[in-house]
Design a protein around this motif. Sequence first.
Motif, PDB file in Angstrom:
ATOM      1  N   THR A  94      48.881  37.454 -43.234  1.00 39.80           N
ATOM      2  CA  THR A  94      49.699  38.536 -42.671  1.00 39.80           C
ATOM      3  C   THR A  94      50.702  38.970 -43.728  1.00 39.80           C
ATOM      4  N   PHE A  95      50.965  40.264 -43.794  1.00 45.62           N
ATOM      5  CA  PHE A  95      51.781  40.785 -44.887  1.00 45.62           C
ATOM      6  C   PHE A  95      52.262  42.190 -44.558  1.00 45.62           C
ATOM      7  N   PRO A  96      53.376  42.594 -45.175  1.00 47.99           N
ATOM      8  CA  PRO A  96      53.776  43.996 -45.054  1.00 47.99           C
ATOM      9  C   PRO A  96      52.879  44.869 -45.922  1.00 47.99           C
ATOM     10  N   ARG A  97      52.752  46.123 -45.540  1.00 50.70           N
ATOM     11  CA  ARG A  97      51.863  47.027 -46.273  1.00 50.70           C
ATOM     12  C   ARG A  97      52.393  48.447 -46.172  1.00 50.70           C
ATOM     13  N   LEU A  98      52.207  49.219 -47.248  1.00 50.87           N
ATOM     14  CA  LEU A  98      52.560  50.631 -47.248  1.00 50.87           C
ATOM     15  C   LEU A  98      51.350  51.479 -46.906  1.00 50.87           C
ATOM     16  N   ALA A  99      51.604  52.597 -46.226  1.00 41.55           N
ATOM     17  CA  ALA A  99      50.524  53.497 -45.831  1.00 41.55           C
ATOM     18  C   ALA A  99      49.911  54.197 -47.040  1.00 41.55           C
ATOM     19  N   ASP A 100      48.615  54.530 -46.907  1.00 38.47           N
ATOM     20  CA  ASP A 100      47.868  55.260 -47.933  1.00 38.47           C
ATOM     21  C   ASP A 100      47.678  56.722 -47.519  1.00 38.47           C
ATOM     22  N   PRO A 101      47.601  57.646 -48.467  1.00 41.63           N
ATOM     23  CA  PRO A 101      47.278  59.031 -48.130  1.00 41.63           C
ATOM     24  C   PRO A 101      45.886  59.119 -47.486  1.00 41.63           C
TER      25      PRO A 101
ATOM     26  N   VAL B  70      42.479  58.880 -35.454  1.00 40.17           N
ATOM     27  CA  VAL B  70      43.019  57.667 -36.064  1.00 40.17           C
ATOM     28  C   VAL B  70      43.212  56.585 -35.010  1.00 40.17           C
ATOM     29  N   VAL B  71      43.774  56.954 -33.866  1.00 37.93           N
ATOM     30  CA  VAL B  71      43.986  55.990 -32.783  1.00 37.93           C
ATOM     31  C   VAL B  71      42.652  55.428 -32.293  1.00 37.93           C
ATOM     32  N   ALA B  72      41.632  56.280 -32.185  1.00 37.29           N
ATOM     33  CA  ALA B  72      40.323  55.827 -31.696  1.00 37.29           C
ATOM     34  C   ALA B  72      39.677  54.831 -32.653  1.00 37.29           C
ATOM     35  N   VAL B  73      39.844  55.045 -33.956  1.00 31.58           N
ATOM     36  CA  VAL B  73      39.300  54.088 -34.917  1.00 31.58           C
ATOM     37  C   VAL B  73      39.975  52.733 -34.750  1.00 31.58           C
ATOM     38  N   GLN B  74      41.286  52.738 -34.627  1.00 30.87           N
ATOM     39  CA  GLN B  74      41.998  51.477 -34.414  1.00 30.87           C
ATOM     40  C   GLN B  74      41.604  50.836 -33.086  1.00 30.87           C
ATOM     41  N   ARG B  75      41.459  51.659 -32.063  1.00 29.28           N
ATOM     42  CA  ARG B  75      41.063  51.152 -30.740  1.00 29.28           C
ATOM     43  C   ARG B  75      39.690  50.482 -30.780  1.00 29.28           C
ATOM     44  N   ASP B  76      38.740  51.109 -31.467  1.00 31.66           N
ATOM     45  CA  ASP B  76      37.359  50.637 -31.428  1.00 31.66           C
ATOM     46  C   ASP B  76      37.026  49.602 -32.498  1.00 31.66           C
ATOM     47  N   TYR B  77      37.809  49.545 -33.562  1.00 31.71           N
ATOM     48  CA  TYR B  77      37.481  48.628 -34.657  1.00 31.71           C
ATOM     49  C   TYR B  77      38.569  47.607 -34.960  1.00 31.71           C
ATOM     50  N   GLY B  78      39.776  47.833 -34.453  1.00 33.34           N
ATOM     51  CA  GLY B  78      40.839  46.863 -34.672  1.00 33.34           C
ATOM     52  C   GLY B  78      40.504  45.533 -34.005  1.00 33.34           C
ATOM     53  N   ARG B  79      40.982  44.441 -34.566  1.00 33.43           N
ATOM     54  CA  ARG B  79      40.644  43.106 -34.058  1.00 33.43           C
ATOM     55  C   ARG B  79      41.319  42.847 -32.718  1.00 33.43           C
ATOM     56  N   ARG B  80      40.536  42.321 -31.790  1.00 34.72           N
ATOM     57  CA  ARG B  80      41.060  41.943 -30.487  1.00 34.72           C
ATOM     58  C   ARG B  80      40.975  40.443 -30.238  1.00 34.72           C
ATOM     59  N   ASP B  81      40.478  39.712 -31.208  1.00 28.56           N
ATOM     60  CA  ASP B  81      40.408  38.258 -31.073  1.00 28.56           C
ATOM     61  C   ASP B  81      41.635  37.570 -31.650  1.00 28.56           C
ATOM     62  N   ASN B  82      42.352  38.240 -32.537  1.00 29.36           N
ATOM     63  CA  ASN B  82      43.475  37.633 -33.243  1.00 29.36           C
ATOM     64  C   ASN B  82      44.592  38.657 -33.348  1.00 29.36           C
ATOM     65  N   ARG B  83      45.632  38.491 -32.557  1.00 31.18           N
ATOM     66  CA  ARG B  83      46.703  39.481 -32.522  1.00 31.18           C
ATOM     67  C   ARG B  83      47.488  39.526 -33.829  1.00 31.18           C
ATOM     68  N   GLN B  84      47.479  38.453 -34.570  1.00 32.96           N
ATOM     69  CA  GLN B  84      48.170  38.452 -35.853  1.00 32.96           C
ATOM     70  C   GLN B  84      47.479  39.341 -36.883  1.00 32.96           C
ATOM     71  N   GLN B  85      46.226  39.686 -36.619  1.00 35.63           N
ATOM     72  CA  GLN B  85      45.457  40.522 -37.545  1.00 35.63           C
ATOM     73  C   GLN B  85      45.050  41.845 -36.897  1.00 35.63           C
ATOM     74  N   ALA B  86      45.755  42.249 -35.839  1.00 35.72           N
ATOM     75  CA  ALA B  86      45.279  43.361 -35.022  1.00 35.72           C
ATOM     76  C   ALA B  86      45.904  44.714 -35.355  1.00 35.72           C
ATOM     77  N   ARG B  87      46.897  44.759 -36.225  1.00 38.06           N
ATOM     78  CA  ARG B  87      47.497  46.046 -36.571  1.00 38.06           C
ATOM     79  C   ARG B  87      46.551  46.879 -37.436  1.00 38.06           C
ATOM     80  N   LEU B  88      46.752  48.184 -37.406  1.00 38.48           N
ATOM     81  CA  LEU B  88      45.899  49.102 -38.161  1.00 38.48           C
ATOM     82  C   LEU B  88      45.911  48.794 -39.656  1.00 38.48           C
ATOM     83  N   LYS B  89      47.027  48.312 -40.175  1.00 41.31           N
ATOM     84  CA  LYS B  89      47.109  48.064 -41.619  1.00 41.31           C
ATOM     85  C   LYS B  89      46.048  47.078 -42.094  1.00 41.31           C
ATOM     86  N   TYR B  90      45.695  46.121 -41.245  1.00 42.64           N
ATOM     87  CA  TYR B  90      44.692  45.143 -41.662  1.00 42.64           C
ATOM     88  C   TYR B  90      43.287  45.759 -41.674  1.00 42.64           C
TER      89      TYR B  90
END
Length: 647
Positions: A308-315, A331-351
């Motif tokens: 887990t780490f801080p991250r800056l946004a990309d263009p 953008v929200v739909a991609v995060q909704r459908d592909y973001g991790r739901r098994d591990n909340r520590q890795q579930a933010r869009l940045k990962y």
Amino acid sequence: MQALTGKVSAGLQRPGRGQLVVTNVATPSKNPTSRLAKRSKVEIIKEKSDYLRHPLMEELVNENTYISEDAIQLMKFHGSYQQDHREKRAFGQGKAYMFMMRTRQPAGIVPNRLYLVMDDLADQFGNGTLRLTTRQAYQLHGVLKHDLKTVFSTVIKNMGSTLGACGDVNRNVMGACAPYTNRPDYVYCQKAANDIADLLAPQSGAYYDMWLDGEKFVSIYKEDPKVTADRAFNGYGTNFENSPEPIYGTQFLPRKFKVAVTVPGDNSVDLFTNDLGVIVITDEKGELKGYNLVVGGGMGRTRGNDDTFPRLADPLGYVDKDDLFHAVKAVVAVQRDYGRRDNRQQARLKYLVEDWGIERFKAVTEQYLGKKFGEFVPMPAWEYKDYLGWGEQGDGKLFYGIYVQNGRIKGDQKKALRAVIERFNLPVTLTPHQNIILRDVEPANKDEILAILRAGGVQELVDWDSIDRLSMACPALPLCGLAVTEAERSLPDINQRIRAILTKAGLPAETELHVRMTGCPNGCARPYMAELGFVGDGPNSYAIWLGGNTNQTRLATTYQERVKVKDLEAFLEPIFVAWKDNRRPKESLGDWVARLGHPAVRQAAAAAAATIAAAAATNGNGNGHAPNGNGNGVPPAAAAGKQLAAK
């Protein structure tokens, strides 16, 4: 992540004279949300809740002073966290439960009526203070469970909302807070922030069932019809058909989602720390053309987890003005459908962006958008702006930005602000750096307003040290359950000590320094963007992060773990001396650290520590060493120098 298969077309195809047929929808062989993958406990709670209703509705009306873990997870979506006031626990009575309520204030804009209501609620049902957050909203601390319905319903009926202020949804949408009525770009910015907040607000009605007994309060406010139409549009697979939550579905998002909107050059919103950043692009006449988008920023970390780490946004790219809401949904739909739901520590869009890379993320997002993003429009360099002090709005009226130390409005200051805002019927704007701007001030009232504020102890901006003005801290102890040490309550004293150390190191009195402090690694005050960041890692102990820059476009990095508060002078003085002796003209601490890199900074600081120790030995206490807080005669700077050199 499941590999994409299938064909992605260039756009819409028309077979003969018939209806347009969509062929460029998202094309995984099987929609990721249909997989029977491992899910975290919170995912199950959301699924079984009937769109955030149960068991929260039942637990809010029982006799307990608290709610269960399942209900806590749902309560977040409604805008509140259950907390335990660690300093009010009575012996033998267990935890002192109370609730923090957070509002939704797109772009920080607060009508006069809502400000007065929030001020009243703080006294009647809270702890007598108002907290301005780093996302331009209010937090009301100390609300008891049996008062929640009264507090929430009062906010809703007075032009406010708490819906989506917490939880696995879009959070409060930040917006550049400049109160310029004659700047079309800022007007577009604040409208976009409000519209995106409406677009992504939960739709099922559970919020009104909970707090208004099912009555959806009718106000004069109506969302933009384009927001309504674009939310309903489902040409490219962004929506759940016939669902009470067309964008979120039963599972909502894997984790929280943060959006900020600004204009080119104005980084008052810490743009690159957000999941999605939106930048208003206008033409030479000031007309709205479209928006640049950035994705994948975020601050949160988990202690002891290097994944887990801080991250800056990309263009990400550019979209025309008519496509903004579709792009946000994509953008929200991609995060909704592909973001991790098994591990909340890795579930933010940045990962997800970090894992895929920006090009793959863009390609998948374009499938949900139905077209390709345009080229990122060139922009000027970013600047940090806080809009403090007096200024002209552009319509003959004035604004007045007031510094609020760590965002806590309390005591005589609170009374003075209330008196001014009520007497002169002023709306306000909450800023991304925990301050407040009085708007629509008639010039003739300026002196009277200043007199009232001064009588209440509200200081002029020139009376604050620049370190205070530029610093931020999260609430931390005693209420936040994640905090392991102080932040809000300790930073004022630490800022004074930092100024004294700078002075002792020989740096000019006007030297500025961006300092941020949090009581845990979650990063609510965005310490990973600071020149000097304090991140709580134990009782009276902080990890020190160095190297952010003044315009908030560069991440700091960890310099040293577990620096005790009592050792602050010994730790910082060699660094400041080395900075003074080795910097370029007017080079900031963050730029100096970034230019040299940590190894060279450590070496320079160790050399400075040795020089400080030698001077202390010459002018010491008779045994060749300057005295220190431990009374052991070891020069603090020498000890710090050995520690730094060892690194």
